[in-house]
Design a protein around this motif. Structure first.
Motif, PDB file in Angstrom:
ATOM      1  N   ARG A  62       0.890  -1.247   0.061  1.00 31.96           N
ATOM      2  CA  ARG A  62       0.079   0.036   0.014  1.00 31.96           C
ATOM      3  C   ARG A  62       1.096   1.138   0.000  1.00 31.96           C
ATOM      4  N   VAL A  63       0.336   2.250  -0.718  1.00 35.92           N
ATOM      5  CA  VAL A  63       0.939   3.582  -0.514  1.00 35.92           C
ATOM      6  C   VAL A  63       0.024   4.257  -0.130  1.00 35.92           C
ATOM      7  N   LEU A  64      -0.274   4.456   1.403  1.00 36.09           N
ATOM      8  CA  LEU A  64      -1.517   4.980   1.875  1.00 36.09           C
ATOM      9  C   LEU A  64      -2.531   4.196   1.614  1.00 36.09           C
ATOM     10  N   LEU A  65      -2.943   3.953   0.146  1.00 35.05           N
ATOM     11  CA  LEU A  65      -4.075   3.047  -0.168  1.00 35.05           C
ATOM     12  C   LEU A  65      -3.476   2.246  -0.922  1.00 35.05           C
ATOM     13  N   PRO A  66      -4.025   0.780  -1.273  1.00 37.98           N
ATOM     14  CA  PRO A  66      -3.694  -0.416  -2.018  1.00 37.98           C
ATOM     15  C   PRO A  66      -3.134   0.485  -3.452  1.00 37.98           C
ATOM     16  N   ILE A  67      -1.997  -0.216  -4.037  1.00 39.98           N
ATOM     17  CA  ILE A  67      -1.648   0.281  -5.333  1.00 39.98           C
ATOM     18  C   ILE A  67      -2.480   0.393  -6.333  1.00 39.98           C
ATOM     19  N   PRO A  68      -3.543  -0.874  -6.339  1.00 39.73           N
ATOM     20  CA  PRO A  68      -4.504  -1.058  -7.424  1.00 39.73           C
ATOM     21  C   PRO A  68      -5.375   0.184  -7.425  1.00 39.73           C
ATOM     22  N   VAL A  69      -5.805   0.709  -6.177  1.00 38.18           N
ATOM     23  CA  VAL A  69      -6.902   1.801  -6.141  1.00 38.18           C
ATOM     24  C   VAL A  69      -6.284   2.900  -6.909  1.00 38.18           C
ATOM     25  N   TRP A  70      -4.983   3.473  -6.484  1.00 40.46           N
ATOM     26  CA  TRP A  70      -4.182   4.548  -7.335  1.00 40.46           C
ATOM     27  C   TRP A  70      -4.465   4.339  -8.734  1.00 40.46           C
ATOM     28  N   ILE A  71      -3.984   2.957  -9.239  1.00 44.74           N
ATOM     29  CA  ILE A  71      -3.826   2.845 -10.849  1.00 44.74           C
ATOM     30  C   ILE A  71      -5.282   3.066 -11.414  1.00 44.74           C
ATOM     31  N   VAL A  72      -6.284   2.113 -10.664  1.00 45.22           N
ATOM     32  CA  VAL A  72      -7.704   2.371 -11.489  1.00 45.22           C
ATOM     33  C   VAL A  72      -8.327   3.469 -11.195  1.00 45.22           C
ATOM     34  N   ALA A  73      -8.089   3.805 -10.007  1.00 41.69           N
ATOM     35  CA  ALA A  73      -8.984   5.195  -9.856  1.00 41.69           C
ATOM     36  C   ALA A  73      -8.441   6.455 -10.760  1.00 41.69           C
ATOM     37  N   ALA A  74      -7.220   6.488 -10.937  1.00 42.54           N
ATOM     38  CA  ALA A  74      -6.616   7.261 -12.025  1.00 42.54           C
ATOM     39  C   ALA A  74      -7.142   7.271 -13.241  1.00 42.54           C
ATOM     40  N   SER A  75      -6.983   5.839 -13.646  1.00 44.61           N
ATOM     41  CA  SER A  75      -7.507   5.494 -14.964  1.00 44.61           C
ATOM     42  C   SER A  75      -9.125   5.996 -15.220  1.00 44.61           C
ATOM     43  N   ALA A  76      -9.703   5.748 -14.023  1.00 41.28           N
ATOM     44  CA  ALA A  76     -11.312   6.016 -14.268  1.00 41.28           C
ATOM     45  C   ALA A  76     -11.364   7.422 -14.544  1.00 41.28           C
ATOM     46  N   ILE A  77     -10.484   8.329 -13.564  1.00 41.84           N
ATOM     47  CA  ILE A  77     -10.737   9.674 -13.745  1.00 41.84           C
ATOM     48  C   ILE A  77     -10.451  10.282 -15.019  1.00 41.84           C
ATOM     49  N   VAL A  78      -9.274   9.628 -15.611  1.00 37.23           N
ATOM     50  CA  VAL A  78      -8.758  10.008 -16.841  1.00 37.23           C
ATOM     51  C   VAL A  78      -9.749   9.831 -17.981  1.00 37.23           C
ATOM     52  N   VAL A  79     -10.326   8.697 -17.982  1.00 39.85           N
ATOM     53  CA  VAL A  79     -11.362   8.196 -18.956  1.00 39.85           C
ATOM     54  C   VAL A  79     -12.611   8.980 -18.632  1.00 39.85           C
ATOM     55  N   HIS A  80     -13.119   9.421 -17.505  1.00 42.04           N
ATOM     56  CA  HIS A  80     -14.007  10.347 -17.418  1.00 42.04           C
ATOM     57  C   HIS A  80     -14.012  11.611 -18.146  1.00 42.04           C
ATOM     58  N   ILE A  81     -12.723  12.088 -17.861  1.00 43.46           N
ATOM     59  CA  ILE A  81     -12.512  13.397 -18.293  1.00 43.46           C
ATOM     60  C   ILE A  81     -12.607  13.439 -19.860  1.00 43.46           C
ATOM     61  N   ILE A  82     -11.767  12.364 -20.505  1.00 41.57           N
ATOM     62  CA  ILE A  82     -11.722  12.170 -21.945  1.00 41.57           C
ATOM     63  C   ILE A  82     -13.228  11.960 -22.293  1.00 41.57           C
ATOM     64  N   LEU A  83     -14.076  11.262 -21.771  1.00 45.88           N
ATOM     65  CA  LEU A  83     -15.579  11.008 -22.086  1.00 45.88           C
ATOM     66  C   LEU A  83     -16.280  12.449 -22.197  1.00 45.88           C
ATOM     67  N   GLN A  84     -16.142  13.154 -21.026  1.00 50.65           N
ATOM     68  CA  GLN A  84     -16.936  14.208 -20.925  1.00 50.65           C
ATOM     69  C   GLN A  84     -16.345  15.580 -21.316  1.00 50.65           C
ATOM     70  N   HIS A  85     -15.026  15.709 -21.622  1.00 47.84           N
ATOM     71  CA  HIS A  85     -14.436  16.889 -21.440  1.00 47.84           C
ATOM     72  C   HIS A  85     -13.627  17.168 -22.767  1.00 47.84           C
ATOM     73  N   THR A  86     -13.631  16.223 -23.521  1.00 51.02           N
ATOM     74  CA  THR A  86     -12.856  16.177 -24.775  1.00 51.02           C
ATOM     75  C   THR A  86     -13.585  15.837 -26.110  1.00 51.02           C
ATOM     76  N   ALA A  87     -12.940  16.272 -27.145  1.00 51.43           N
ATOM     77  CA  ALA A  87     -13.679  16.235 -28.546  1.00 51.43           C
ATOM     78  C   ALA A  87     -13.707  14.754 -28.899  1.00 51.43           C
ATOM     79  N   PHE A  88     -12.664  13.851 -28.467  1.00 51.02           N
ATOM     80  CA  PHE A  88     -12.739  12.666 -28.629  1.00 51.02           C
ATOM     81  C   PHE A  88     -13.834  11.897 -28.092  1.00 51.02           C
ATOM     82  N   GLY A  89     -14.225  12.330 -26.660  1.00 50.65           N
ATOM     83  CA  GLY A  89     -15.243  11.646 -25.830  1.00 50.65           C
ATOM     84  C   GLY A  89     -16.545  11.755 -26.658  1.00 50.65           C
ATOM     85  N   LYS A  90     -16.852  13.221 -26.916  1.00 51.70           N
ATOM     86  CA  LYS A  90     -17.806  13.451 -27.704  1.00 51.70           C
ATOM     87  C   LYS A  90     -18.067  12.615 -29.139  1.00 51.70           C
TER      88      LYS A  90
END
Lengths: 340, 353, 495
Positions: B192-220
């Motif tokens: 763990r680094v504060l939280l288990p490592i998978p949490v960091w990896i996947v949560a970060a990916s989820a946020i990135v994908v969320h931003i891509i989908l909602q706030h970029t031309a590619f998402g649209k």
């Protein structure tokens, strides 16, 4: 002169239509010759009869899948239906002494029941067939394993005797049943109104509803028939094996889909036939497997080759459809003007 | 009178909440009920367990979400996991049993008695992880290419690649698990680094994908392709490229899931993820992602994956047999899909995006 | 004479928005009733009630003086009512005969009686002058022929009342004539007909009575002989629209915008050459399937071409793609907006920004939501687009407003050349006028416009020049002072 022009053009369209229809058959012949050339033993009558016999189980199940695909749906629960319906019959025979005939009947009834279950969720609750049958696939196998405590289930020896029956001394029971079901389903599809309605619903369900067809009942019947075909296929397999183990039927829905698709059915609905279509598809699949075995290919390698062949077949089919669509657009645009 | 209007507005508020965050509400409700019924449920050990199941599943569901938005489906995720797991493990394992693997095609080429090709190297783990992710990207690229440029139906394409690549994973290792992975790899799931490592990896990916989908031309563009590919093409969107990217990303996220699972199971398994297809599709369906394309958000994927993890976990805690668990899972998916169909029908087909 | 059907005080609303308000009129047997009104006036709702698709909220229907209810399309078919939808209700994957008999096959026991089906189909087809083998797959038929198959279905059902909903939108002039003959034949056989159309000339020509709907109310009713075009238009929009077309004042500039030289694509077009100047409206007239839509698709990079040259704004386009064309400044409004023009389940804003997404991206590659909203809002205002908000789903807009969304999408891209394929198809008179004004305005501002239409009237009113295409070849060109409907038609028919 214009008459002549018209004839020559309609002839041209007919040639493409003919080719469309013959595509599965021609792939079949190519694969057949390929294996025939690599191992001549493959072409002997016994081995061919053997292939047909082995194709019967998946073939009968694939006939049911074809009906569902024509209506534009899919039945992923087919393998679990095979498993569940046969063990219901087997348990009734073993624990309650039901006669094999009555048990066979119950087996078909169970298949119809599972199909009806799928149909209820698809037509009444309007859930996608993919989702419904995926859930049924998992739940159905769970139920089956629960009933058997995940042990193999042996059938009475009498079953194997029935399975060894040969009509006129040479036509084995599985082939006989396969041929009968294929004929029945093909007649159903081409000569019975309900069968024609499958094509209409598969092409466009909303249009079919507006044409006054009872779309929900039509779709429901396809899943029930698919369930019956699956359990009949299961019965045929049981007469050959005499035993049902925990993995029986697992993943066979994909073989059934492959058989139907190789036979010219489309996942988008509205296209497909039992004969020659799916029959050819099922034979082809079986032939590929036997061919791979007789060519002594690594056991683990076989599924990969099978996947490649399936991929190539579908790719060719897609290409061909695109070319035909393109060609047809041009011909029509010429025909249109001729009239005026 | 006043009382009445207060009640109706409360009802209206609840209705709104249910409509917008139906699955999340359901999940929270389920969590509360189950914590009351099963004392072990909310224990810290079980919560850790829940978390270790949730994050890799979420990675897969996010990949599936991207494919579903463009109107496709990816049945091959489980085979990507297996293949990536086997490839990565064979490269970095520290030793292997010659009796078990003698017949495997990779034996003495990629790995041997002394371990994998990369064993002992400083970069072993990072290189192996990179290979795993590359495997996912390549398989995803293949799927995407067949769908987008050869115009083949996604169902068949990914079905075929499921057959081929899970076959390949089994073939390459002669159906045996590869163990003895370096501890720095298994640490991915266990440290763990504060939280288990998978949490960091996947949560970060989820946020990135969320931003891509909602706030970029590619998402649209992804949504546009799913809603109407022809109109998207005529509006200047490179439809094949968008589709190809969606499938490639799905492969990537499947491989990412594979990294976490392999680290947790401390081995490369040719059968990894075989029963996960149901969980992934189930989570997507429960989350309300449309299989027709054009509808679905990252938060739907999260809610669906969370609910599905809670469900599976609570059923396990009840000491139910594996079979009954499957029956219940199937039933819940049906129920969720029925509720979703009913809800979408109710709101007059309003867009959920 | 007792009316065949009496409609009394029918009300119907959707989600609180009234679609029909207390509509009452009679349908007299053996006459052709024209039903006209702008989009959203309630025509489709009324017809859907008559064919059992919808139930009225209140009011009564009487069939030959007796009250009756229609529940479902099957009940309407039973009562002898057949609706021929604008989008035909046919199945391309089935044969002509299957299409004719789908809901009532001739049977022998459980089997379909193939022989009887074939004979009956031949006979029905002959009645409408369509002598084709009944076992042909429907996909081989032209749109006009498919329309006739649909009519055969109504004949087979022995319908008393046949409702035609916009039957001529996709027909060539010759096919229209044939359809009118068939409709006359139906009338002579004692059938009753309701004819819905935006083409007021057709309605005048064909109908005995006319009913005009506006905002869900019946606002005018009378014998067709009492109506004039002006009266129809006045009743439909509730105002005096003096002209159907705005007056074109601008003239083309000298600079050539698009130059097409010897363009050929096998089976689609052959050796096509023309040019469009800045500020010019160039009309392209041809029959259905003459290659006019195909030419537009070629120019926009949707089909590859074999030989020839396209020069746009000084650049040579080698195998263009839609993306490249848009970048260079082209816009393409397709003939079928539902299938190719719109994200029908998307919001108004999603659709408006679709072609210009890359323009709304900031330095960090994120979309600028405010800019998207404000530019969309500006487009909505400029086009007088009636929607509740930018978040409204396009599906719930009327046809005219949907078309404005498509136009708005392209206006945001500020293109130099507009390719408009049937830009006014299926939209009401008021919206048409607005579209015409917009086209004029764009040309005045210096844009080039290639306008494809099957309505010769609108082309002659708007265009500076007109090309006639026939079997993929441009066979004649007319300048404004040469416009003559008869001569243009002659050329199109290649007489």
């Amino acid at each position: 002169m214009s008459r002549k022009l018209e004839i020559s053009k309609s002839f041209r369209i007919d040639v493409t239509a003919l080719f469309t229809r013959c595509m599965p058959t021609s792939i079949f012949i190519i694969v057949f010759l390929l294996f025939g050339l690599t191992s001549p033993r493959f072409l002997q009558p016994e081995s061919l009869l053997n292939i047909a016999k082995q194709a019967s189980y998946i073939g009968i199940a694939a006939l049911g899948m074809t009906l569902v695909l024509i209506t534009g749906g899919v039945d992923l629960s087919l393998g679990s239906t095979v498993y569940l319906s046969t063990i219901v019959a087997g348990l009734l025979m073993r624990d309650y002494g039901l006669s094999p005939v009555a048990a066979s009947f119950v087996c078909l009834l169970a298949g119809a029941g599972i199909g009806g279950f799928n149909a209820f969720f698809i037509t009444r609750l309007k859930i996608l067939p993919f989702v419904v049958t995926l859930a049924t696939m998992i739940a159905g196998r769970g139920l089956g394993l629960l009933l058997t405590k995940s042990r193999a289930l042996e059938f009475p020896a009498a079953i194997l005797k029935v399975g060894a029956f040969k009509l006129f001394g040479f036509l084995p029971l599985p082939i006989l049943l396969f041929a009968l079901s294929a004929t029945a389903i093909q007649l159903f599809l081409s000569r019975i109104p309900l069968g024609r309605h499958y094509y209409a619903v598969g092409f466009n369900a909303e249009n079919a509803r507006r044409a006054g067809l009872p779309v929900d009942r039509i779709i429901a019947s396809a899943y029930v028939l698919c369930g019956i075909c699956a359990s009949l296929g299961g019965l045929v397999a049981v007469t050959q094996l005499g035993i049902v183990n925990a993995g029986f039927g697992k993943g066979d829905e994909f073989d059934a889909i492959a058989a139907a698709v190789l036979g010219g059915a489309a996942l988008s609905g509205g296209v497909g036939s039992a004969f020659p279509g799916t029959v050819i598809g099922a034979l082809m699949i079986r032939m590929i497997w036997s061919g791979l075995v007789s060519a002594k290919i690594n056991l683990y390698f076989q599924p990969m080759i099978f996947a490649v062949i399936l991929f190539l077949a579908v790719m060719l089919d897609t290409r061909r459809n695109m070319i035909i669509a393109r060609q047809r657009r041009k011909i029509i645009s010429l025909r249109k003007d001729k009239q005026t | 009178m006043n009382d009445f209007s207060a009640t109706t507005s409360l009802m209206h508020g609840i209705q709104q909440l249910l409509r917008r965050n139906f699955v999340l509400t359901l999940t929270v409700g389920y969590f509360i009920v189950m914590s009351a019924l099963l004392p072990a449920f909310a224990s810290s050990r079980n919560l850790a367990n829940l978390s270790s199941n949730f994050w890799p599943l979420l990675s897969l569901v996010i990949g599936q979400l991207l494919v579903m938005i463009v109107g496709g489906i990816d049945l091959s995720q489980s085979s990507i996991m297996a293949l990536a797991s086997v490839c990565g493990a064979s490269l970095m394992c520290q030793s292997a049993d010659p009796v078990v693997f003698a017949k495997a095609p990779l034996w003495n080429i990629v790995f041997s008695e002394q371990g994998g090709f990369l064993a002992g190297s400083v970069f072993a783990v990072s290189a192996a992880v990179a290979v795993m992710l590359t495997v996912g990207i390549l398989v995803g690229f293949f799927n995407g290419f067949a769908v987008a440029y050869l115009k083949m139906p996604p169902f068949i394409v990914t079905l075929v690649s499921m057959m081929f690549f899970s076959g390949a994973a089994i073939y390459l290792t002669a159906s045996e698990n590869i163990t003895h992975l370096p501890t720095s790899f298994t640490a991915i799931a266990q440290k763990r680094v504060l939280l288990p490592i998978p949490v960091w990896i996947v949560a970060a990916s989820a946020i990135v994908v969320h931003i891509i989908l909602q706030h970029t031309a590619f998402g649209k563009k992804l949504y546009a392709v799913g809603l109407n590919a022809k109109a998207a093409l005529i509006s200047g969107i490179n439809v094949p490229m968008v589709t190809l990217t969606a499938f490639t990303l799905s492969g990537f996220f499947a491989a990412l899931g594979s990294v976490i699972y392999s680290a947790r199971l401390e081995g490369g398994r040719p059968t990894l993820g075989q029963d996960l297809l149901l969980d992934v599709i189930g989570a997507a369906v429960i989350g309300g992602i449309s299989l027709f394309g054009g509808r679905g958000r990252v938060r739907d994927a999260c809610a669906g994956a969370l609910f599905f993890t809670l469900l599976a976990n609570s059923l396990n805690l009840m000491n139910l047999s594996f079979f009954i668990v499957n029956i219940v899972k199937g039933g819940v998916i049906l129920l969720a899909a029925a509720v979703d169909a009913w809800r979408v029908g109710k709101s007059g087909g309003m867009s959920k995006r | 004479m007792t009316p065949l059907i009496s409609i009394r005080n029918i009300d119907k609303s959707f989600f609180g928005a009234p679609a029909l308000r207390s509509v009452s009129f009679d349908i007299i047997p053996n006459r052709i009733l024209g039903l006209i009104g702008e989009n959203g006036a309630g025509k489709s709702t009324l017809m859907n009630i008559l064919c059992g698709e919808l139930q009225p909220d209140s009011g009564e229907l009487y069939f030959r003086g007796r009250p009756f209810r229609l529940e479902g399309p099957a009940a309407a078919a039973e009562a002898g009512i057949a609706l021929i939808h604008q989008e035909l209700n046919l199945f391309n994957n089935l044969s002509i005969a299957d299409n004719l008999f789908l809901s009532r096959y001739p049977r022998r026991g459980p089997w379909i009686d193939k022989g009887a089906m074939h004979d009956k189909a031949l006979q029905l087809l002959h009645q409408v002058g369509l002598d084709l083998p009944p076992n042909w797959l429907l996909e081989r038929l032209r749109p006009g022929e498919r329309q006739l198959v649909e009519i055969c279905k109504a004949l087979h059902a022995d319908a008393e009342l046949v409702i035609f909903d916009e039957p001529t939108t996709s027909l060539t002039a010759a096919e229209k004539e044939r359809l009118f003959q068939v409709i006359d034949g139906l009338k002579q056989r004692g059938k009753t007909i309701i004819y819905i159309s935006h083409d007021l000339d057709e309605v005048m020509r064909l109908c005995d009575d006319i009913v005009v709907l506006r905002d869900g109310r019946m606002v005018d009713f009378g014998a067709a002989s009492e109506f004039t075009l002006q009266r129809m238009i006045a009743s439909m929009c509730g105002c005096e629209l003096e002209y159907l077309f705005p007056i074109r004042q601008g003239t083309p500039q000298a600079q050539v915008l698009l130059e097409v030289r010897h363009l050929s694509a096998e089976g689609l077009v052959e050796d096509v050459s023309f040019e469009i100047r800045k500020g010019e409206i160039l009309g392209l007239f041809g029959l259905m399937g003459s290659g006019r839509t195909e030419l537009a698709r070629l120019l926009f990079g949707l089909e590859p071409f074999d030989s020839g040259r396209i020069v746009f704004n000084g650049r040579i386009l080698e195998q263009p793609s839609p993306r490249r064309c848009i970048e260079l400044g082209m816009a393409f409004v397709t003939e079928n907006r539902r299938e190719e023009g719109l994200l029908i389940d998307g919001t108004v804003q999603d659709n408006l920004v679709l072609a210009t997404l890359n323009r709304f991206v900031d330095f960090a590659r994120f979309l600028d939501a405010e800019k998207m909203a404000s530019e969309s809002e500006a487009q909505v205002r400029q086009l007088n687009l009636r929607c509740t908000s930018l978040k409204q789903i396009v599906k719930s807009l009327s046809g005219g407003n949907q078309q404005k969304v498509v136009l708005g999408k392209w206006l945001l891209a500020r293109p130099l050349l507009f390719i408009l394929d049937e830009p006014t198809r299926g939209i009401d008179v008021g919206a048409k006028y607005e579209v015409y004004s917009l086209i004029n305005h764009l040309a005045d501002e210096g844009a080039g416009i290639l306008m494809i239409s099957s309505e010769l009237e609108e082309l002659t009113a708007l265009c500076d020049r007109l090309l006639v295409i026939h079997r993929g070849e441009i066979i004649k060109s007319f300048t404004k002072d040469q416009f003559d409907a008869e001569k243009i038609l002659e050329a199109a028919f290649h007489l």
